[in-house]
Design a protein around this motif. Sequence first.
Motif, PDB file in Angstrom:
ATOM      1  N   VAL A  82       0.830  -1.197   0.000  1.00 41.38           N
ATOM      2  CA  VAL A  82       0.000   0.000   0.000  1.00 41.38           C
ATOM      3  C   VAL A  82       0.869   1.252   0.000  1.00 41.38           C
ATOM      4  CG1 VAL A  82      -1.674   1.321   1.360  1.00 41.38           C
ATOM      5  CG2 VAL A  82      -1.967  -1.138   1.080  1.00 41.38           C
ATOM      6  N   LEU A  83       1.997   1.194   0.695  1.00 40.41           N
ATOM      7  CA  LEU A  83       2.883   2.359   0.786  1.00 40.41           C
ATOM      8  C   LEU A  83       3.414   2.751  -0.593  1.00 40.41           C
ATOM      9  CD1 LEU A  83       4.368   4.374   2.600  1.00 40.41           C
ATOM     10  CD2 LEU A  83       6.192   2.689   2.849  1.00 40.41           C
ATOM     11  N   PHE A  84       3.842   1.772  -1.380  1.00 43.61           N
ATOM     12  CA  PHE A  84       4.321   2.079  -2.724  1.00 43.61           C
ATOM     13  C   PHE A  84       3.216   2.719  -3.569  1.00 43.61           C
ATOM     14  CE2 PHE A  84       7.517  -1.349  -1.847  1.00 43.61           C
ATOM     15  CZ  PHE A  84       8.646  -0.555  -2.001  1.00 43.61           C
ATOM     16  N   VAL A  85       2.008   2.193  -3.461  1.00 40.49           N
ATOM     17  CA  VAL A  85       0.890   2.741  -4.231  1.00 40.49           C
ATOM     18  C   VAL A  85       0.597   4.168  -3.793  1.00 40.49           C
ATOM     19  CG1 VAL A  85      -1.554   2.490  -4.780  1.00 40.49           C
ATOM     20  CG2 VAL A  85      -0.110   0.465  -4.635  1.00 40.49           C
ATOM     21  N   ALA A  86       0.585   4.403  -2.480  1.00 37.83           N
ATOM     22  CA  ALA A  86       0.317   5.751  -1.966  1.00 37.83           C
ATOM     23  C   ALA A  86       1.398   6.732  -2.399  1.00 37.83           C
ATOM     24  CB  ALA A  86       0.221   5.716  -0.441  1.00 37.83           C
ATOM     25  N   GLN A  87       2.617   6.236  -2.630  1.00 39.84           N
ATOM     26  CA  GLN A  87       3.695   7.077  -3.132  1.00 39.84           C
ATOM     27  C   GLN A  87       3.600   7.304  -4.635  1.00 39.84           C
ATOM     28  OE1 GLN A  87       6.999   4.618  -1.644  1.00 39.84           O
ATOM     29  NE2 GLN A  87       7.650   6.351  -0.397  1.00 39.84           N
ATOM     30  N   ARG A  88       2.583   6.694  -5.262  1.00 45.24           N
ATOM     31  CA  ARG A  88       2.384   6.770  -6.707  1.00 45.24           C
ATOM     32  C   ARG A  88       3.592   6.186  -7.442  1.00 45.24           C
ATOM     33  NH1 ARG A  88      -0.098  12.498  -8.388  1.00 45.24           N
ATOM     34  NH2 ARG A  88      -0.548  11.255 -10.258  1.00 45.24           N
ATOM     35  N   ARG A  89       4.019   5.013  -6.966  1.00 44.86           N
ATOM     36  CA  ARG A  89       5.131   4.286  -7.577  1.00 44.86           C
ATOM     37  C   ARG A  89       4.666   2.876  -7.955  1.00 44.86           C
ATOM     38  NH1 ARG A  89      10.256   4.138  -4.032  1.00 44.86           N
ATOM     39  NH2 ARG A  89      11.124   3.447  -6.027  1.00 44.86           N
ATOM     40  N   PRO A  90       3.802   2.774  -8.983  1.00 44.84           N
ATOM     41  CA  PRO A  90       3.235   1.464  -9.335  1.00 44.84           C
ATOM     42  C   PRO A  90       4.277   0.451  -9.798  1.00 44.84           C
ATOM     43  CG  PRO A  90       2.699   3.111 -10.999  1.00 44.84           C
ATOM     44  CD  PRO A  90       3.300   3.850  -9.847  1.00 44.84           C
ATOM     45  N   VAL A  91       5.336   0.920 -10.462  1.00 46.64           N
ATOM     46  CA  VAL A  91       6.373  -0.021 -10.916  1.00 46.64           C
ATOM     47  C   VAL A  91       7.100  -0.618  -9.717  1.00 46.64           C
ATOM     48  CG1 VAL A  91       8.517  -0.250 -12.218  1.00 46.64           C
ATOM     49  CG2 VAL A  91       6.648   1.137 -13.132  1.00 46.64           C
ATOM     50  N   ALA A  92       7.443   0.236  -8.730  1.00 47.22           N
ATOM     51  CA  ALA A  92       8.100  -0.259  -7.519  1.00 47.22           C
ATOM     52  C   ALA A  92       7.200  -1.230  -6.772  1.00 47.22           C
ATOM     53  CB  ALA A  92       8.469   0.920  -6.614  1.00 47.22           C
ATOM     54  N   GLN A  93       5.905  -0.929  -6.743  1.00 49.82           N
ATOM     55  CA  GLN A  93       4.954  -1.828  -6.084  1.00 49.82           C
ATOM     56  C   GLN A  93       4.928  -3.187  -6.779  1.00 49.82           C
ATOM     57  OE1 GLN A  93       1.816  -2.991  -7.238  1.00 49.82           O
ATOM     58  NE2 GLN A  93       0.973  -3.757  -5.318  1.00 49.82           N
TER      59      GLN A  93
END
Length: 429
Positions: A82-93
């Motif tokens: 969820v943290l990666f998504v909230a950071q708007r980093r879908p590739v990292a997620q």
Amino acid sequence: IIILGFSRSLLYYLPRLESREEKSTYITQTIAILTMGSILAMALYALMGRHLGEGLGAAARGFYWRLSVFTFFMVVTDYMEVLFVAQRRPVAQSIYHATVWGLQALVVIAASYWSRDVSTIIWALAVFALARFLFGITYTHLHYPLSPRKVSLRSIRAQAAFAVPVGLAGIALLLVSQTDKFIITRFLGREAFAIYSVGAFQVPLANIIQTSIGNVTFPLMARYQKEGDQAAMRELWRRSILKTVILFFPIFVFLEVTARPFITILFTEQYADATPVFMIYMLLFLRSSVETGAIIQAFNRTVFLMVGFAIGFLVNVVLGVTLLNAMGRLGVPLATVVTMTLLGIVNLWYSARLVGSPFFKLLPVGEMAKRFSAAAAPGVILWLLYRAHPVTNVVELGIAGLLYAAMYAAVCGLTRLVTVDDLRALIGR
């Protein structure tokens, strides 16, 4: 259950918070709450080991520390995706998700191969969970320094007001979706349930598609709600629905038309009677193409969802038993379809009120009808081909799927319902 909605609540709060310190506060208290939940789980394992007999009790006694270590480290870092998504980093997620679950699978396979011992496998999983925990806490602390100093009772209560109803709503939704299985087992027995469970086949793509689109759109929706931009919320929700149905509608049409060979090829002719159940369950799949809770969550009206699903569970039980007596076993999944559809309509009505829009203006019915027609047209052709040449094996089933996909892609391309830019946006985000 112990996670409730605390991890997901970060999707609501982080996009709305401006400073790094505020974000750090909510992440810190999320970790603290998940830690308390993990300790509660360890206490429950101890109670199970003390008071239950063979089965669950024996497992809790024999594997107590391994289960506790695994549960603790996995639950405390549940927030990471969820943290990666909230950071708007879908590739990292995506990379994190694939790496974590791929490594977990490899750990199980390797420990199984080398030890042939369940105890060793669980210890290996506990070590894996520790590694995931160390990575998660280190990454989080580098980006959002963890500190309990700014955590307050007020901020915890604010987060709990969102998270607890979301978690309870998820539990109630699970009960709604499982009611039919309990009714079938209770009134028709295990043999009927064996056939029914094959028909109640859940298409795995549904959750993958919805979760992916929801993870991208929900943080944006929460931000628009904070800014009071209801027009942007409406447009984002409508676009997400139209992106979703582009994938859901063809899957629904293909599996409805191919229902009997799909069941008999995958599960043998012995389960042919599961076909009508499967066809009704595909109506649930179709209904799930319209996500009805995002706007309500973005307005932090999560209690409404919780109450709705709790009432839906009771309605589903009564309606399921009633239709079982009136129609036989097909009445049970039909009751679930009716219940979930009514819940969806109520949620959409409430969502329309929240964003100040008429019901049928919020739901893009006309555009959805065009997309369903694009999926149905090649479905009719496929049905006619089946009459001339029935599908009898997995190779022919695969060819039929490719043929339908090619026809559907051609229709979408010719009608420009899907453009190259649409595909880039869908795959890229």
